[in-house]
Write a protein that holds these residues in place. Structure first.
Motif, PDB file in Angstrom:
ATOM      1  N   GLY A 106       0.814  -1.210   0.000  1.00  0.00           N
ATOM      2  CA  GLY A 106       0.000   0.000   0.000  1.00  0.00           C
ATOM      3  C   GLY A 106       0.848   1.260   0.000  1.00  0.00           C
ATOM      4  N   ILE A 107       1.889   1.280   0.814  1.00  0.00           N
ATOM      5  CA  ILE A 107       2.780   2.440   0.841  1.00  0.00           C
ATOM      6  C   ILE A 107       3.505   2.586  -0.494  1.00  0.00           C
ATOM      7  CG2 ILE A 107       4.908   3.332   1.873  1.00  0.00           C
ATOM      8  CD1 ILE A 107       3.917   2.369   4.553  1.00  0.00           C
ATOM      9  N   ALA A 108       3.890   1.460  -1.097  1.00  0.00           N
ATOM     10  CA  ALA A 108       4.550   1.508  -2.405  1.00  0.00           C
ATOM     11  C   ALA A 108       3.634   2.095  -3.473  1.00  0.00           C
ATOM     12  CB  ALA A 108       4.992   0.106  -2.817  1.00  0.00           C
ATOM     13  N   PHE A 109       2.344   1.948  -3.305  1.00  0.00           N
ATOM     14  CA  PHE A 109       1.370   2.501  -4.245  1.00  0.00           C
ATOM     15  C   PHE A 109       1.152   3.995  -3.977  1.00  0.00           C
ATOM     16  CE2 PHE A 109      -3.264   1.836  -5.929  1.00  0.00           C
ATOM     17  CZ  PHE A 109      -3.005   2.698  -6.967  1.00  0.00           C
ATOM     18  N   VAL A 110       0.858   4.344  -2.728  1.00  0.00           N
ATOM     19  CA  VAL A 110       0.392   5.686  -2.388  1.00  0.00           C
ATOM     20  C   VAL A 110       1.516   6.722  -2.391  1.00  0.00           C
ATOM     21  CG1 VAL A 110      -0.629   7.073  -0.550  1.00  0.00           C
ATOM     22  CG2 VAL A 110      -1.589   4.834  -1.110  1.00  0.00           C
ATOM     23  N   LEU A 111       2.661   6.407  -1.783  1.00  0.00           N
ATOM     24  CA  LEU A 111       3.717   7.407  -1.630  1.00  0.00           C
ATOM     25  C   LEU A 111       4.213   7.968  -2.965  1.00  0.00           C
ATOM     26  CD1 LEU A 111       6.184   6.612   1.305  1.00  0.00           C
ATOM     27  CD2 LEU A 111       4.698   8.579   0.988  1.00  0.00           C
ATOM     28  N   ALA A 138       2.573  -2.923  -8.421  1.00  0.00           N
ATOM     29  CA  ALA A 138       2.717  -4.231  -9.059  1.00  0.00           C
ATOM     30  C   ALA A 138       4.074  -4.854  -8.760  1.00  0.00           C
ATOM     31  CB  ALA A 138       2.509  -4.099 -10.566  1.00  0.00           C
ATOM     32  N   VAL A 139       5.128  -4.048  -8.852  1.00  0.00           N
ATOM     33  CA  VAL A 139       6.477  -4.559  -8.577  1.00  0.00           C
ATOM     34  C   VAL A 139       6.601  -5.021  -7.134  1.00  0.00           C
ATOM     35  CG1 VAL A 139       8.908  -3.917  -8.383  1.00  0.00           C
ATOM     36  CG2 VAL A 139       7.599  -3.235 -10.402  1.00  0.00           C
ATOM     37  N   SER A 141       4.212  -5.924  -5.168  1.00  0.00           N
ATOM     38  CA  SER A 141       3.379  -7.104  -4.917  1.00  0.00           C
ATOM     39  C   SER A 141       4.133  -8.383  -5.259  1.00  0.00           C
ATOM     40  CB  SER A 141       2.081  -7.011  -5.728  1.00  0.00           C
ATOM     41  OG  SER A 141       2.320  -7.157  -7.119  1.00  0.00           O
ATOM     42  N   ILE A 142       4.932  -8.349  -6.313  1.00  0.00           N
ATOM     43  CA  ILE A 142       5.750  -9.511  -6.667  1.00  0.00           C
ATOM     44  C   ILE A 142       6.821  -9.748  -5.608  1.00  0.00           C
ATOM     45  CG2 ILE A 142       7.456 -10.370  -8.320  1.00  0.00           C
ATOM     46  CD1 ILE A 142       5.839  -9.096 -10.526  1.00  0.00           C
ATOM     47  N   LEU A 143       7.516  -8.675  -5.214  1.00  0.00           N
ATOM     48  CA  LEU A 143       8.601  -8.813  -4.231  1.00  0.00           C
ATOM     49  C   LEU A 143       8.077  -9.297  -2.884  1.00  0.00           C
ATOM     50  CD1 LEU A 143      10.663  -5.577  -5.016  1.00  0.00           C
ATOM     51  CD2 LEU A 143      11.231  -7.934  -5.645  1.00  0.00           C
ATOM     52  N   VAL A 144       6.962  -8.715  -2.424  1.00  0.00           N
ATOM     53  CA  VAL A 144       6.423  -9.087  -1.112  1.00  0.00           C
ATOM     54  C   VAL A 144       5.929 -10.527  -1.118  1.00  0.00           C
ATOM     55  CG1 VAL A 144       4.536  -8.626   0.512  1.00  0.00           C
ATOM     56  CG2 VAL A 144       5.872  -6.730  -0.426  1.00  0.00           C
ATOM     57  N   ASN A 145       5.269 -10.947  -2.185  1.00  0.00           N
ATOM     58  CA  ASN A 145       4.808 -12.333  -2.260  1.00  0.00           C
ATOM     59  C   ASN A 145       5.980 -13.316  -2.358  1.00  0.00           C
ATOM     60  OD1 ASN A 145       1.675 -12.946  -2.629  1.00  0.00           O
ATOM     61  ND2 ASN A 145       2.092 -10.888  -3.410  1.00  0.00           N
ATOM     62  N   TRP A 146       6.975 -12.932  -3.136  1.00  0.00           N
ATOM     63  CA  TRP A 146       8.132 -13.803  -3.341  1.00  0.00           C
ATOM     64  C   TRP A 146       8.972 -13.951  -2.066  1.00  0.00           C
ATOM     65  CZ3 TRP A 146      13.163 -11.791  -5.910  1.00  0.00           C
ATOM     66  CH2 TRP A 146      14.099 -12.824  -6.017  1.00  0.00           C
ATOM     67  N   LEU A 147       9.224 -12.834  -1.392  1.00  0.00           N
ATOM     68  CA  LEU A 147      10.168 -12.842  -0.270  1.00  0.00           C
ATOM     69  C   LEU A 147       9.504 -13.010   1.094  1.00  0.00           C
ATOM     70  CD1 LEU A 147      12.434  -9.881  -1.454  1.00  0.00           C
ATOM     71  CD2 LEU A 147      12.875 -12.336  -1.708  1.00  0.00           C
ATOM     72  N   VAL A 148       8.207 -12.692   1.211  1.00  0.00           N
ATOM     73  CA  VAL A 148       7.569 -12.698   2.527  1.00  0.00           C
ATOM     74  C   VAL A 148       6.388 -13.665   2.603  1.00  0.00           C
ATOM     75  CG1 VAL A 148       6.417 -11.284   4.284  1.00  0.00           C
ATOM     76  CG2 VAL A 148       8.266 -10.301   2.908  1.00  0.00           C
ATOM     77  N   LEU A 149       5.372 -13.440   1.770  1.00  0.00           N
ATOM     78  CA  LEU A 149       4.108 -14.144   1.940  1.00  0.00           C
ATOM     79  C   LEU A 149       4.188 -15.633   1.603  1.00  0.00           C
ATOM     80  CD1 LEU A 149       1.601 -11.461   0.583  1.00  0.00           C
ATOM     81  CD2 LEU A 149       2.371 -11.858   2.919  1.00  0.00           C
ATOM     82  N   ILE A 150       4.686 -15.977   0.436  1.00  0.00           N
ATOM     83  CA  ILE A 150       4.725 -17.384   0.040  1.00  0.00           C
ATOM     84  C   ILE A 150       5.651 -18.206   0.936  1.00  0.00           C
ATOM     85  CG2 ILE A 150       5.324 -18.986  -1.813  1.00  0.00           C
ATOM     86  CD1 ILE A 150       2.617 -17.525  -2.048  1.00  0.00           C
ATOM     87  N   PRO A 151       6.851 -17.736   1.275  1.00  0.00           N
ATOM     88  CA  PRO A 151       7.658 -18.508   2.234  1.00  0.00           C
ATOM     89  C   PRO A 151       6.926 -18.758   3.557  1.00  0.00           C
ATOM     90  CG  PRO A 151       9.022 -16.889   1.149  1.00  0.00           C
ATOM     91  CD  PRO A 151       7.620 -16.598   0.727  1.00  0.00           C
ATOM     92  N   PHE A 152       6.167 -17.771   4.035  1.00  0.00           N
ATOM     93  CA  PHE A 152       5.416 -17.942   5.279  1.00  0.00           C
ATOM     94  C   PHE A 152       4.328 -18.998   5.117  1.00  0.00           C
ATOM     95  CE2 PHE A 152       1.535 -16.803   7.599  1.00  0.00           C
ATOM     96  CZ  PHE A 152       1.969 -16.951   8.913  1.00  0.00           C
ATOM     97  N   TYR A 153       3.516 -18.871   4.053  1.00  0.00           N
ATOM     98  CA  TYR A 153       2.430 -19.817   3.849  1.00  0.00           C
ATOM     99  C   TYR A 153       2.945 -21.227   3.581  1.00  0.00           C
ATOM    100  CZ  TYR A 153      -0.670 -15.781   3.617  1.00  0.00           C
ATOM    101  OH  TYR A 153      -1.368 -14.636   3.916  1.00  0.00           O
ATOM    102  N   ALA A 154       4.091 -21.338   2.917  1.00  0.00           N
ATOM    103  CA  ALA A 154       4.655 -22.655   2.640  1.00  0.00           C
ATOM    104  C   ALA A 154       5.066 -23.363   3.928  1.00  0.00           C
ATOM    105  CB  ALA A 154       5.856 -22.525   1.704  1.00  0.00           C
ATOM    106  N   VAL A 187      -0.436 -12.917  -9.480  1.00  0.00           N
ATOM    107  CA  VAL A 187      -0.200 -11.736  -8.647  1.00  0.00           C
ATOM    108  C   VAL A 187      -0.061 -10.472  -9.492  1.00  0.00           C
ATOM    109  CG1 VAL A 187       1.479 -10.630  -7.109  1.00  0.00           C
ATOM    110  CG2 VAL A 187       0.812 -13.002  -6.725  1.00  0.00           C
ATOM    111  N   LEU A 188       0.773 -10.514 -10.524  1.00  0.00           N
ATOM    112  CA  LEU A 188       1.035  -9.318 -11.323  1.00  0.00           C
ATOM    113  C   LEU A 188      -0.218  -8.770 -11.992  1.00  0.00           C
ATOM    114  CD1 LEU A 188       3.072  -7.274 -12.410  1.00  0.00           C
ATOM    115  CD2 LEU A 188       3.558  -8.862 -14.288  1.00  0.00           C
TER     116      LEU A 188
END
Length: 365
Positions: A106-111, A138-139, A141-154, A187-188
């Protein structure tokens, strides 16, 4: 007509706002309203999108933050994002990991979007700002899913479960190809669509909400000269009147100047600028549409709307993003064709009439 506006950036004279100017009733109210709307949209107004991963919910909770960023400044938009996620965290089902990911995106979008719009308040600037915001969103969202969300859910659920949930969408997906399919085919495009929806709604709602808040707070801090008629016998006297008028202003006023060519409207604005502490030379904005000056406390925007046929042209030229703003004094010449823009603003009508002995200036609240 070009939508470019000449902006003068004299940072030496652009004083930082004080805490008193930031924490006004108007700003606090707007921040509270936008945060509440964002929380409601974030927690309740969402639904899954067919054709994408089943856990990707369509929601536009960034919309109020984007509106706050455009209306009040980039950091206000970021604050709405932070408050939205903080309020949601006690109800988390992901150990706050999902909320942290949404906060970063969200901050990456708004700022960046709000910052670009702050620097270039024109229709073209708005389009560029939204486009950059969507790209950044969009960028990230890819980074956050790749580095944070998917590793956590896995770790929490299991790779086989994640892969199995996407088999209906991508029959050839495997653990090894999961990131490629999920990030670039789900995601993209999903977040690009979300960004476009938020950006489009911002264009539709921004001006209407700005006018609404201006109307609600039209009398906030209002202190102007009493209605009066002043007789002026020299340009110096006209400047002195402008300087005296400046001492009564509290920010957000719109001075509507009337008078024939050579009546002294620009001379009055010179005195107004001096009273506000402007050090720059003050010249007529006939060819630039707007000249911007920085005083000790307030910014002065001097408009010449003679070449603007209607309110739509004023919007395209970016004038509406200065009118009625906290901390900005607007002086508008030849305003009759765009008078609907000033509904709800703190307006002061100043009529200058030539007489045999000089000028007669009528000041009306």
């Amino acid at each position: 007509m070009s939508d470019k506006i000449e902006e003068r950036s004299d940072t030496k004279n652009n004083a930082r706002p004080t805490a008193k100017e930031i924490f006004t009733a108007k700003n606090i109210t707007r921040l509270a309203v936008f945060t509440a709307l964002s929380v409601v949209l974030y927690m309740f107004a969402k639904f899954p999108m067919p054709g994408f991963a089943p856990w990707l919910d369509m929601q536009v909770s960034e919309l109020p933050a984007l509106l706050a960023g455009y209306m009040m400044g980039p950091w206000y938009g970021a604050v709405v994002i932070v408050l939205k996620c903080a309020i949601k965290m006690p109800f988390t089902t992901t150990s706050c990991v999902g909320e942290i990911g949404d906060l970063l995106m969200g901050i990456a979008f708004v700022l960046p979007a709000a910052y670009i719009y702050k620097r270039n308040r024109t229709l073209k600037g708005a389009l560029v700002s939204v486009s950059v915001g969507i790209a950044s969103f969009a960028v990230f969202s890819i980074l956050v899913n790749w580095l944070v969300l998917i590793p956590f859910y896995a770790r929490v659920y299991d790779w086989n479960m994640l892969v199995g949930m996407l088999k209906s969408l991508f029959p050839d997906i495997t653990k090894e190809t999961f990131y490629v399919y999920y990030l670039f085919c789900s995601v993209l495009p999903f977040n690009i669509i979300r960004g476009i929806v938020c950006g489009g709604l911002t264009f539709l709602l921004y001006k209407h909400l700005e006018r609404f808040f201006n109307y609600v707070f039209a009398k906030d801090g209002k202190k102007t000269m009493n209605d009066r008629t002043v007789k002026i016998n020299s340009p110096k006297a006209m400047e002195r009147l402008g300087k005296k008028l400046a001492e009564t202003l509290s920010g957000g006023e719109v001075l509507l100047l009337m008078g024939e060519l050579g009546a002294g409207k620009t001379v009055l604005c010179k005195g107004l600028a001096r009273g506000l502490g402007v050090k720059q030379p003050v010249v007529s904005p006939t060819f630039t549409i707007m000249n911007e000056y920085f005083g000790k406390k307030y910014k002065l925007c001097h408009f010449d709307a003679y070449r603007l046929a209607d309110a739509d042209e004023a919007y395209g030229a970016g004038l509406t993003d200065f009118i009625g703003k906290d901390g900005i004094i607007c002086a508008v010449e030849w305003w009759e064709n765009i008078k609907e823009l000033f509904d709800g603003c703190k307006t002061i009508k100043i009529t200058i009439r030539k007489t045999d002995k000089g000028r007669e200036v009528r000041i009306e609240k």
